[in-house]
Design an enzyme around this catalytic site. Structure first.
Site, PDB file in Angstrom:
ATOM      1  N   GLY A   1       0.820  -1.211   0.000  1.00 54.40           N
ATOM      2  CA  GLY A   1       0.000   0.000   0.000  1.00 54.40           C
ATOM      3  C   GLY A   1       0.851   1.257   0.000  1.00 54.40           C
TER       4      GLY A   1
ATOM      5  CG  HIS B   1       5.350   5.095  -4.699  1.00 56.88           C
ATOM      6  ND1 HIS B   1       5.894   4.410  -5.755  1.00 56.88           N
ATOM      7  CD2 HIS B   1       5.838   4.505  -3.575  1.00 56.88           C
ATOM      8  CE1 HIS B   1       6.707   3.468  -5.315  1.00 56.88           C
ATOM      9  NE2 HIS B   1       6.675   3.488  -3.994  1.00 56.88           N
TER      10      HIS B   1
ATOM     11  N   GLY C   1       5.592   4.513  -8.674  1.00 56.03           N
ATOM     12  CA  GLY C   1       6.338   3.266  -8.943  1.00 56.03           C
ATOM     13  C   GLY C   1       5.391   2.073  -8.948  1.00 56.03           C
ATOM     14  CG  HIS C   2       3.373   0.850  -5.356  1.00 55.47           C
ATOM     15  ND1 HIS C   2       3.472   1.861  -4.435  1.00 55.47           N
ATOM     16  CD2 HIS C   2       4.028  -0.220  -4.822  1.00 55.47           C
ATOM     17  CE1 HIS C   2       4.140   1.428  -3.378  1.00 55.47           C
ATOM     18  NE2 HIS C   2       4.495   0.190  -3.588  1.00 55.47           N
TER      19      HIS C   2
ATOM     20  CE  LYS D   1      12.203   1.666  -3.449  1.00 53.48           C
ATOM     21  NZ  LYS D   1      12.586   0.994  -2.172  1.00 53.48           N
TER      22      LYS D   1
ATOM     23  CG  LEU E   1       8.788   7.622  -7.196  1.00 50.47           C
ATOM     24  CD1 LEU E   1       7.423   7.601  -7.876  1.00 50.47           C
ATOM     25  CD2 LEU E   1       9.008   8.965  -6.502  1.00 50.47           C
TER      26      LEU E   1
ATOM     27  NE  ARG F   1      10.583   1.300   5.222  1.00 49.79           N
ATOM     28  CZ  ARG F   1      10.464   0.043   4.766  1.00 49.79           C
ATOM     29  NH1 ARG F   1      10.809  -0.253   3.529  1.00 49.79           N
ATOM     30  NH2 ARG F   1       9.997  -0.910   5.551  1.00 49.79           N
TER      31      ARG F   1
END
Ligand code: PAF
Length: 288
Positions: free
Chosen positions: A38, A41, A43-44, A156, A191, A194
């Site tokens: 969850g 951002h 990236g997801h 990442k 991204l 965190r």
């Protein structure tokens, strides 16, 4: 590919997930899975788009998995933003969000764990003991729950993707694993959910991770092949950021994650740095 802007269907139990997926499977549609914790951002969402580009139906799982956090890590403060996430998934047309409770995932009496192999040992594995055991276990569970054809992960978390590929191979899980490029802010910061922990000043300092990876690429382009020299220059650059604490800066073989002395082919440069108590990771390939 789905183009609706209505909210994805939401399942919170495995039974409901399977009920929703049964007709999809009967239609013989190709199912893509994007596992997330969850706090979605761009990236997801790029992983969702990756799935939509090659699959008929996209499932996004949203679950903050406690077993991959060590004692003293950020499990309690990890952002939980389900409604905002569902809005974002609606905008990009994901079909189904699976957001189970802890009780649904780790039912009373749960006691089986995946013990990942050598590729889980260095880098993140050394700094976060037990992390990949938790990741591999939850990912195997999600793969078994969804039975997707393809699953999407970001570069990442490169080591995570290697651990999962190895697990899928070793356990004969019938799924393809795709690793999609890291999405960055315009100043290069990768991204991450965190990043939201960072104060504006720390956010600015956090760009040293990407700058040090770029420096490594430049040194290689200039002909530098000595891994120790490249890593030293990267460390020096990272430490120019006030309060930066390095967990590791490593140049490793991209398949085994074994350290390399001299660069003779594609090498992975990877680093983990704490800035203002927030642990950030990033990596890139060095080509020579
Ligand atoms: O990369 C993540 O967000 C998590 O490690 C994953 C793969 C969703 C497992 O909890």
């Amino acid at each position: 590919m789905t183009t609706t802007t209505s909210r994805p269907q939401l399942a919170t139990t495995v039974a409901r997930l399977r009920e929703i997926l049964a007709p999809v499977r009967r239609r013989d549609e190709k199912i893509g899975l994007v596992p997330t914790m969850g706090a979605l951002h761009a990236g997801h969402l790029s992983l969702v788009r990756g799935s939509q580009a090659e699959c008929d139906y996209t499932v996004v799982t949203i679950y903050v998995n406690p077993s991959q956090f060590g004692p003293g890590e950020d499990l309690a403060r990890y952002p939980r933003t389900l409604q905002v996430d569902l809005d974002a998934l609606a905008r990009c047309g994901a079909d189904l969000a699976f957001a189970p409770t802890h009780e649904e995932v780790y039912r009373a009496g749960y006691s089986t764990w995946v013990e990942p192999g050598d590729v889980a040992e260095p880098l993140e594995g050394r700094c976060r003991p037990g992390h990949f055991r938790g990741v591999a276990t939850i990912v195997l569970k999600l793969l078994n729950m969804v039975h997707a054809d393809v699953a999407y992960f970001g570069q990442k978390d490169y080591q995570q993707a290697l651990v999962i590929r190895q697990m899928v191979r070793d356990f004969d899980v019938p799924i393809e694993i795709r690793v999609c490029p890291t999405v960055r802010d315009p100043d290069g910061l990768a991204l991450s959910s965190r990043n939201g922990y960072l104060s504006p000043d720390a956010r600015r300092r956090a760009t040293v991770l990407w700058k040090s990876l770029q420096l490594a690429q430049e040194l290689v382009a200039q002909g530098q092949r000595d891994a120790r020299t490249i890593a030293r220059r990267m460390r020096e650059l990272v430490l120019t950021a006030e309060d930066a604490q390095i967990d590791y800066v490593a140049l490793v073989d991209p398949g085994s994650l074994e350290p390399v002395d001299r660069l003779t082919g594609r090498t992975l440069a990877a680093l983990a740095v704490r800035i203002e108590n927030t642990r950030l990771i990033d990596n890139c390939f060095l080509e020579c």
